[in-house]
Motif scaffolding. Structure first.
Motif, PDB file in Angstrom:
ATOM      1  N   GLU A 180       0.709  -1.228   0.417  1.00  0.00           N
ATOM      2  CA  GLU A 180       0.088   0.146  -0.123  1.00  0.00           C
ATOM      3  C   GLU A 180       0.863   1.361   0.335  1.00  0.00           C
TER       4      GLU A 180
ATOM      5  N   TYR B 103      -0.693   3.855  -2.107  1.00  0.00           N
ATOM      6  CA  TYR B 103      -0.803   5.494  -1.177  1.00  0.00           C
ATOM      7  C   TYR B 103      -0.444   6.085  -2.391  1.00  0.00           C
TER       8      TYR B 103
ATOM      9  N   HIS C 287      -0.432   2.557   9.674  1.00  0.00           N
ATOM     10  CA  HIS C 287       0.470   1.766   9.730  1.00  0.00           C
ATOM     11  C   HIS C 287       1.420   2.032  10.820  1.00  0.00           C
TER      12      HIS C 287
ATOM     13  N   HIS D 212      -8.097   0.681  10.928  1.00  0.00           N
ATOM     14  CA  HIS D 212      -7.345   0.764   9.843  1.00  0.00           C
ATOM     15  C   HIS D 212      -8.029   0.850   8.652  1.00  0.00           C
TER      16      HIS D 212
ATOM     17  N   GLU E  35     -10.173   2.436   6.084  1.00  0.00           N
ATOM     18  CA  GLU E  35      -9.725   2.613   4.591  1.00  0.00           C
ATOM     19  C   GLU E  35     -10.514   2.461   3.405  1.00  0.00           C
TER      20      GLU E  35
HETATM   21 FE   FE2 Z   1      -3.660   0.519   4.804  1.00  0.00          FE
END
Ligand code: FE2
Ligand code: FE2
Length: 164
Positions: free
Chosen positions: A59, A64, A84, A118, A122
């Motif tokens: 990611e 990201y 993270h 998370h 997300e």
């Molecule tokens: Fe993530």
């Protein structure tokens, strides 16, 4: 030609990871309830930690940055990266503990809660924004799958030796 991935797009692939790791945490809870041996729990926790580390890395390296570029929403991606970082700290703490020791199960369960939270954010924020942004989600599935396979291979030799 690279092998085709079984996933439609980047979100499919990442969400399959989320579901897989959720299943592993459920398995961990079952081991706790069954009073399973410490080494079984440790083996599963190591697998969980490894899966999370690889997922976070793909990611951060691939997904990201693309979402950041396409949406311009730096705050959203910065927050995800902080989450993270918190998860990685929890992973490192678990890797430094022994399953027979005090607080191990609680540490794994704490990690499960962090990941749940998370993943929820997300899905509801990053994935949603990514779907509406000018982002080639289909095209991203292949590099994500390729990098994931590469990282898995890197983490595999230890396991192969154990199995031999
Ligand atoms: Fe993530
Ligand atoms: Fe994720």
């Amino acid at each position: 030609m690279p092998p085709p991935t079984p996933y439609e797009n980047a979100i499919d692939l990442l969400d399959a990871d989320h579901k897989a790791v959720k299943q592993l945490f459920i398995q961990y809870d079952a081991l706790c309830e069954d009073g399973a041996p410490a080494e079984d729990k440790q083996q599963l926790a190591e697998k969980i930690c490894n899966e999370i580390a690889i997922h976070a890395q793909i990611e951060e390296e691939i997904f990201y940055p693309e979402v950041r570029k396409a949406t311009g929403d730096d705050a959203l991606i910065d927050e995800a990266q902080q989450e993270h970082a918190a998860a990685k700290e929890a992973v490192a703490a678990i890797q430094g503990m022994s399953a027979g020791g005090e607080g191990y199960d609680e540490a794994v369960q704490g990690l499960a809660r962090l990941i749940d939270q998370h993943v929820l954010e997300e899905r509801e924020q990053i994935f949603l924004q990514a779907q509406y942004a000018a982002l080639d989600l289909r095209g991203l599935a292949e590099p994500l799958a390729r990098r994931k396979a590469q990282l898995k291979k890197k983490s595999a030799p230890k396991k192969a030796k154990e199995a031999a």
